[in-house]
Design a protein around this motif. Sequence first.
Motif: not given
Length: 256
Positions: A208-226
């Motif tokens: 979920e995080v890899m797919l959603a993060g790929a379409d988001a700005p890096l800071e948002t994607a890193l927050m999703l991961e965290r």
Amino acid sequence: MSEVLDERREDGILLLRINRPEAKNALNQEVRRLLAELCSAAATDDTVKVVVITGNDAAFAAGADIKAMAEATPIELMLRRNHEQWQAIARCPKPVIAAVNGYALGGGCELAMHADIIIAGENATFGQPEVRVGIMPGAGGTQRLTRAVGKFKAMLYCLTGQTFTGREAFEMGLASKVVPDAEVLDAALEIAATIAKMPPLAIHQIKEVMLAGADAPLETALMLERKAFQMLFDSADQKEGMRAFLEKRKPSYRGS
Ligand code: CAA
């Protein structure tokens, strides 16, 4: 016989085989409907850990069924609601592996690109040849191929319809792994079995995080991961995995 054969294996793998050998596994409405239905069912079935989609030795899928499309009007195409069927595959929360031998052209290449992992036979034939029949990719080819291999290679393949082999797909980053043709399905099932033994909540969050993060700005994607990383510390499987490591034994995961 069904145009998509489904086999539920004891190791948690759902194996889907496209079964239209007389049409090189071209994707007609029935194949699309079955793939969508089976992927949607897999999404809510706890016994399914990984989905493997394959075809036969000659074709993974040679594209959308041209015979079923040749005389269609735009409104007919709209009413077929194919994008919803594609979404059912794209949104499957379980890892999806495409095991590709033979032709993966047009919608077949696009189907492979809906997967999370692509295992390609050395001599598989990938491509987006739609331009040669007067149209263009319509199930994500212009976008997913560009994201996978970059603008310049994707443009070359979409604008010329030129095909490329499984080995070339691997070398340009479209395939996760290339193996001799005869070993494609076994290689895919082996990877699927490895994933099926992993803690399901972690697998779900990673995808979920890899797919959603790929379409988001890096800071948002890193927050999703965290957030997902932190949330996993509330799972029994995190405690079990780390305790098992410290106690030098094999973990036993429950998906909770
Ligand atoms: N749609 C419908 N039928 C197809 C098909 C397709 N995409 N691909 C193959 N077939 C059928 C052929 O018509 C043939 O049927 P008949 O025996 O009834 O004539 C049968 O499968 C066997 O095919 P060939 O005789 O052509 O086999 P080959 O080994 O000589 O060639 C091939 C194989 C290179 C895959 C060739 O069939 C081919 O070029 N197919 C079309 C590929 C293509 O253009 N795909 C893109 C479709 S458009 C699309 O996918 C849109 C989208 O993005 C959603």
